[in-house]
Design a protein around this motif. Structure first.
Motif, short mmCIF file in Angstrom:
data_model
loop_
_atom_site.label_atom_id
_atom_site.label_comp_id
_atom_site.label_asym_id
_atom_site.label_seq_id
_atom_site.Cartn_x
_atom_site.Cartn_y
_atom_site.Cartn_z
N MET A 38 0.83 -1.20 0.00
CA MET A 38 0.00 0.00 0.00
C MET A 38 0.87 1.26 0.00
O MET A 38 0.59 2.21 -0.73
N PHE A 39 1.91 1.27 0.79
CA PHE A 39 2.82 2.41 0.80
C PHE A 39 3.45 2.61 -0.57
O PHE A 39 3.55 3.74 -1.07
N SER A 40 3.84 1.50 -1.20
CA SER A 40 4.43 1.58 -2.54
C SER A 40 3.42 2.10 -3.56
O SER A 40 3.79 2.88 -4.45
N SER A 41 2.17 1.69 -3.43
CA SER A 41 1.17 2.15 -4.39
C SER A 41 0.90 3.65 -4.22
O SER A 41 0.70 4.35 -5.21
N PHE A 42 0.90 4.15 -2.99
CA PHE A 42 0.65 5.58 -2.78
C PHE A 42 1.84 6.43 -3.22
O PHE A 42 1.67 7.61 -3.53
N LYS A 43 3.03 5.85 -3.27
CA LYS A 43 4.18 6.59 -3.79
C LYS A 43 4.12 6.72 -5.31
O LYS A 43 4.77 7.59 -5.88
N ASN A 44 3.36 5.85 -5.96
CA ASN A 44 3.27 5.84 -7.43
C ASN A 44 1.83 6.06 -7.88
O ASN A 44 1.30 5.30 -8.68
N GLN A 45 1.20 7.11 -7.41
CA GLN A 45 -0.21 7.35 -7.73
C GLN A 45 -0.44 7.67 -9.20
O GLN A 45 -1.53 7.44 -9.71
N GLU A 46 0.55 8.18 -9.89
CA GLU A 46 0.35 8.54 -11.30
C GLU A 46 0.53 7.35 -12.23
O GLU A 46 0.25 7.44 -13.42
N HIS A 47 0.97 6.22 -11.71
CA HIS A 47 1.22 5.04 -12.53
C HIS A 47 -0.09 4.34 -12.88
O HIS A 47 -1.08 4.41 -12.14
N PHE A 48 -0.09 3.62 -14.01
CA PHE A 48 -1.28 2.91 -14.48
C PHE A 48 -1.74 1.83 -13.51
O PHE A 48 -2.94 1.57 -13.37
N TRP A 49 -0.83 1.19 -12.82
CA TRP A 49 -1.14 0.07 -11.93
C TRP A 49 -1.51 0.50 -10.51
O TRP A 49 -1.61 -0.33 -9.62
N PHE A 50 -1.75 1.78 -10.27
CA PHE A 50 -2.04 2.25 -8.93
C PHE A 50 -3.27 1.57 -8.32
O PHE A 50 -3.21 1.04 -7.21
N ILE A 51 -4.37 1.57 -9.03
CA ILE A 51 -5.62 1.02 -8.49
C ILE A 51 -5.52 -0.50 -8.28
O ILE A 51 -5.89 -0.98 -7.20
N PRO A 52 -5.02 -1.30 -9.24
CA PRO A 52 -4.92 -2.74 -8.98
C PRO A 52 -3.98 -3.08 -7.81
O PRO A 52 -4.27 -3.98 -7.02
N VAL A 53 -2.89 -2.34 -7.68
CA VAL A 53 -1.95 -2.60 -6.59
C VAL A 53 -2.57 -2.20 -5.25
O VAL A 53 -2.43 -2.89 -4.25
N LEU A 54 -3.32 -1.10 -5.25
CA LEU A 54 -4.01 -0.68 -4.04
C LEU A 54 -5.06 -1.70 -3.62
O LEU A 54 -5.17 -2.05 -2.43
N ILE A 55 -5.81 -2.22 -4.57
CA ILE A 55 -6.81 -3.24 -4.27
C ILE A 55 -6.15 -4.51 -3.74
O ILE A 55 -6.63 -5.12 -2.78
N PHE A 56 -5.02 -4.91 -4.34
CA PHE A 56 -4.28 -6.07 -3.85
C PHE A 56 -3.84 -5.88 -2.41
O PHE A 56 -3.95 -6.80 -1.58
#
Length: 75
Positions: free
Chosen positions: A30-48
Motif C-alpha cells: 500500500m505504501f508503494s502504491s501511494f508513492k506511485n499514484q500517477e502510474h497505471f497500476w495504482f488502483i490494482p496494486v491498491l486493491i491487492f
C-alpha cells in the motif's frame, strides 16, 4: 482433566503463520502504491494491498479462535 487438542492447535497456528507475512506485505504494498499514484497500476496494486490486509485480519481472527477452541472447548 481436559487436555489441549493438538491437531486443532496446529491448525490454528498454521492460520496464524499464514497471517504473519500478509500483515507485512499489505502495508508495504500500500505504501508503494501511494508513492506511485500517477502510474497505471495504482488502483490494482491498491486493491491487492487492501485484500492482503483483509486476509491477514481474517486469518488472525480464525487462528486465534481455533487456538482458543483447542484449549478451552469441552468435547
Amino acid at each position: 482433566m481436559k487436555h489441549t487438542n493438538r491437531s486443532q492447535l496446529m491448525t490454528g497456528l498454521k492460520y496464524l503463520a499464514g497471517a504473519l507475512p500478509l500483515s507485512f506485505i499489505g502495508p508495504v504494498v500500500m505504501f508503494s502504491s501511494f508513492k506511485n499514484q500517477e502510474h497505471f497500476w495504482f488502483i490494482p496494486v491498491l486493491i491487492f494491498s487492501l485484500l492482503a490486509m483483509a486476509a491477514a485480519i481474517f486469518l488472525m481472527f480464525k487462528g486465534i479462535n481455533t487456538v482458543m477452541k483447542s484449549m478451552f472447548d469441552k468435547d
